[in-house]
Write an enzyme that holds these catalytic residues in place. Structure first.
Site, PDB file in Angstrom:
ATOM      1  N   CYS A  50      -0.265   1.655  -5.350  1.00 17.04           N
ATOM      2  CA  CYS A  50      -1.272   2.559  -5.919  1.00 17.04           C
ATOM      3  C   CYS A  50      -0.728   3.982  -5.993  1.00 17.04           C
ATOM      4  O   CYS A  50       0.077   4.392  -5.158  1.00 17.04           O
ATOM      5  CB  CYS A  50      -2.545   2.544  -5.078  1.00 17.04           C
ATOM      6  SG  CYS A  50      -3.435   0.981  -5.149  1.00 17.04           S
TER       7      CYS A  50
ATOM      8  N   HIS B 127       0.825  -1.207   0.000  1.00 20.16           N
ATOM      9  CA  HIS B 127       0.000   0.000   0.000  1.00 20.16           C
ATOM     10  C   HIS B 127       0.862   1.262   0.000  1.00 20.16           C
ATOM     11  O   HIS B 127       1.970   1.287   0.558  1.00 20.16           O
ATOM     12  CB  HIS B 127      -0.906   0.028   1.234  1.00 20.16           C
ATOM     13  CG  HIS B 127      -2.075  -0.906   1.128  1.00 20.16           C
ATOM     14  ND1 HIS B 127      -2.967  -0.876   0.084  1.00 20.16           N
ATOM     15  CD2 HIS B 127      -2.509  -1.895   1.965  1.00 20.16           C
ATOM     16  CE1 HIS B 127      -3.896  -1.793   0.272  1.00 20.16           C
ATOM     17  NE2 HIS B 127      -3.631  -2.433   1.401  1.00 20.16           N
TER      18      HIS B 127
END
EC number: 3.4.22.70
Length: 261
Positions: free
Chosen positions: A240, A147
């Protein structure tokens, strides 16, 4: 004030009160969310610090004992953390960032998305290897996911490698598996979307792999002088990123694996 004026002002007063109440509710909800997020960040760092201590101590012992020549033998530096979770397959360290984490691998790419290495629910999740990779084989492209956390943890500081000066000082990072140790030479860093399939792990022949290597190197937003050929094994870090798309945007780092003795 006349009763007529009081009557006219009453709806306005009610609206003002309603607005005040709504703002107060939003403030309380935002404060709760912020406190909850900060607590998650703190907890995640503490949990990771625990396993980092175990790994460092085991690694120091491994250096004293010396490396093993057997590919089938699990390195002693991993034995203690494997007792914590047998899904651990490696460790990744990137100097100049917070990255110093165990690598998990499950039967799919969803399990550790929101779980830490203790298999507890976690907003930060874990750094995990693509389920298609096999660390006992010479996969041409090993893929790690993490993440992009706002506190900089997990892969939240990958964007630093888009800076030419930073990359020059930190062009290498370290990737350890249960069976081997590698220095990684970064050769490409770029933004993309999931429309570009940079997570291919299996290539039908050398030519298709060379085409893939040429493509990902050309996409780099920073300049490197790392040479590549079809015999090279690479590692891909993916997180991301919202520059190109709020949902499908990605930031990617590719590096060449160099086996260490």
């Amino acid at each position: 004030m006349s009763k007529q004026k009081q009557h006219k002002n009453k709806p306005k007063s009610m609206i003002q009160r309603l607005i005040t109440i709504v703002c107060l509710v939003i403030f309380i909800a935002s404060a709760f969310y912020l406190v909850d997020a900060l607590y998650d960040y703190y907890t995640n760092r503490q949990v990771l610090a625990d396993i980092q201590d175990v790994y460092r101590e085991s690694k120091e012992d491994e250096i004293e004992i010396g490396p093993t020549d057997s590919v089938a033998t699990i390195r002693s530096s991993f034995r203690d953390i494997l007792a914590i979770n047998s899904d651990i397959v490696g460790w990744v360290t990137m100097d100049g960032t917070m990255v110093d984490y165990p690598i998990l691998q499950a039967e799919d790419n969803a399990y550790y998305l929101q779980r830490n290495y203790k298999e507890e629910d976690s907003r930060a999740g874990s750094i995990f290897m693509d389920y298609r990779n096999d660390i006992t084989q010479q996969d041409r492209n090993i893929i790690l996911y993490g993440h992009n956390m706002k506190d900089g943890s997990m892969f939240g500081q990958m964007k630093r490698f888009l800076d030419e000066d930073f990359l020059q000082e930190h062009q290498h990072f370290y990737f350890d598996t249960l069976y081997g140790s590698y220095e990684v030479e970064i050769f490409s860093v770029y933004h993309t979307t999931t429309d570009f399939y940079y997570i291919e792990t299996d290539f039908p022949n050398d030519e298709s792999y060379r085409t893939f290597l040429d493509d990902i190197k050309k996409r780099s937003e920073v300049t490197t002088d790392i040479e590549l050929n079809a015999e090279d094994q690479i590692i891909t870090l993916s997180t991301c990123d919202y520059l190109l798309d709020p949902n499908e945007g990605r930031l990617v780092i590719h590096g060449k694996l160099v086996k260490q003795n």
